[in-house]
Design an enzyme around this catalytic site. Sequence first.
Site, mmCIF file in Angstrom:
data_model
loop_
_atom_site.group_PDB
_atom_site.id
_atom_site.type_symbol
_atom_site.label_atom_id
_atom_site.label_comp_id
_atom_site.label_asym_id
_atom_site.label_seq_id
_atom_site.Cartn_x
_atom_site.Cartn_y
_atom_site.Cartn_z
ATOM 1 N N GLU A 32 34.722 28.125 -7.245
ATOM 2 C CA GLU A 32 35.172 28.250 -8.647
ATOM 3 C C GLU A 32 36.228 29.349 -8.763
ATOM 4 O OE1 GLU A 32 31.208 28.589 -10.253
ATOM 5 O OE2 GLU A 32 30.861 26.511 -9.655
ATOM 6 N N HIS B 27 34.023 32.090 -3.770
ATOM 7 C CA HIS B 27 33.361 30.904 -4.320
ATOM 8 C C HIS B 27 34.422 29.882 -4.724
ATOM 9 C CE1 HIS B 27 31.007 28.275 -6.864
ATOM 10 N NE2 HIS B 27 29.929 28.752 -6.260
ATOM 11 N N GLU C 50 29.684 25.336 0.947
ATOM 12 C CA GLU C 50 29.469 24.678 -0.345
ATOM 13 C C GLU C 50 30.514 23.585 -0.541
ATOM 14 O OE1 GLU C 50 27.127 27.522 -3.108
ATOM 15 O OE2 GLU C 50 29.253 27.727 -3.530
ATOM 16 N N GLY D 246 22.804 27.368 -7.436
ATOM 17 C CA GLY D 246 23.346 27.533 -8.782
ATOM 18 C C GLY D 246 22.305 27.137 -9.817
ATOM 19 N N GLY D 247 22.389 25.894 -10.277
ATOM 20 C CA GLY D 247 21.533 25.422 -11.372
ATOM 21 C C GLY D 247 20.050 25.718 -11.194
ATOM 22 N N ASN E 258 22.846 32.214 -7.458
ATOM 23 C CA ASN E 258 24.117 32.540 -8.102
ATOM 24 C C ASN E 258 23.991 32.105 -9.564
ATOM 25 O OD1 ASN E 258 26.720 32.765 -9.003
ATOM 26 N ND2 ASN E 258 27.594 31.224 -7.626
ATOM 27 N N TRP E 259 23.799 33.057 -10.424
ATOM 28 C CA TRP E 259 23.561 32.729 -11.839
ATOM 29 C C TRP E 259 24.848 32.337 -12.565
ATOM 30 C CZ3 TRP E 259 19.629 37.067 -13.757
ATOM 31 C CH2 TRP E 259 18.482 37.015 -12.953
ATOM 32 N N LYS E 260 25.980 32.545 -11.916
ATOM 33 C CA LYS E 260 27.290 32.230 -12.520
ATOM 34 C C LYS E 260 27.389 32.889 -13.911
ATOM 35 C CE LYS E 260 27.601 28.171 -9.617
ATOM 36 N NZ LYS E 260 28.076 26.814 -9.370
ATOM 37 N N SER F 254 24.009 21.623 -5.341
ATOM 38 C CA SER F 254 22.900 20.797 -5.849
ATOM 39 C C SER F 254 21.642 20.891 -4.990
ATOM 40 C CB SER F 254 23.340 19.340 -6.013
ATOM 41 O OG SER F 254 24.383 19.250 -6.982
ATOM 42 N N GLY G 101 27.077 21.486 -8.693
ATOM 43 C CA GLY G 101 26.803 21.190 -10.090
ATOM 44 C C GLY G 101 26.918 19.714 -10.446
HETATM 45 P P1 13P Z 1 24.628 24.170 -7.943
HETATM 46 O O1 13P Z 1 23.357 24.521 -7.202
HETATM 47 O O2 13P Z 1 24.490 24.235 -9.421
HETATM 48 O O3 13P Z 1 25.219 22.878 -7.451
HETATM 49 O O4 13P Z 1 25.693 25.325 -7.577
HETATM 50 C C1 13P Z 1 25.897 25.662 -6.254
HETATM 51 C C2 13P Z 1 26.771 26.873 -6.215
HETATM 52 O O5 13P Z 1 27.939 26.826 -6.561
HETATM 53 C C3 13P Z 1 26.167 28.130 -5.781
HETATM 54 O O6 13P Z 1 27.128 29.107 -5.575
#
Ligand code: 13P
Length: 255
Positions: free
Chosen positions: A98, A96, A168, A235-236, A10-12, A214, A174
């Site tokens: 967010e 998600h 999640e 994510g990251g 997920n590149w956000k 994470s 994050g």
């Molecule tokens: P991180 O891997 O940066 O914690 O993000 C997880 C995430 O929200 C994937 O959708």
Amino acid sequence: MIRKKLIAGNWKMNKTSSEAADLVSAIVAQVGKANDVDVVVCPPFTSVESVGQTLDGSSVKLGAQNMHPERNGAFTGEISAEMLRSIYVRYVILGHSERRALFGETDAFINQKVLSALKAELKPILCVGESLEEREAGSTLDVVKNQLEGGLVGVEESNATDVVIAYEPVWAIGTGKVATSEQAQEVHAFIRKLLGERFTPAIGNKVRILYGGSMKPGNAPELLAQADIDGGLIGGAALEARSFVQLVEAAQAAN
Ligand code: 13P
């Protein structure tokens, strides 16, 4: 292997089109022929189509990060399932944390999206997870149950195995704070039990449940070794080819 492992990036809201092109080229060069694990990348909308062109002919699949439930119309700034489908998107992240926290998405709205995605033959990656306060209050399983059941209203048995669930925990996203493998496995097993009750035990056994929060090459092997963890929503660590590829390799090794 009842469930093929799945690693989704997920590149956000990261990567311009040219940065996206560099990242996806590096991913395709290294894991573009992987067949023992499903690999999915979810770029921002501005580069979904161009990333898809680079993926053409590889085994890496295209995903999107969101969509609107309606087919078309006066929804300024939104994108429909049909639009995604027309550029060969196969997966879509829905609900998600967010989107829930920053954009006020409710279970009912997310549910409409899940139904529209399935109708358009997109595979929804339905995200669920508790906040830190909810975990500390002991309500993790209640929160996850409500989000899961609310997101799946009206989903038919015939479509159920197209749905992917991502657990999640919000406090792990994050933050560098990963859930322990025991904490994650407990919730994953609970989700699988709920899916078995909502559909059939056989369907519950087939639906993939990803962990997100994470996840990194260092902690992935232990998480992926858990009985009910079928992959990761990253994510990251999905923003660099090297760490993303290492996560795909960890999933291959966990098979
Ligand atoms: P991180 O891997 O940066 O914690 O993000 C997880 C995430 O929200 C994937 O959708």
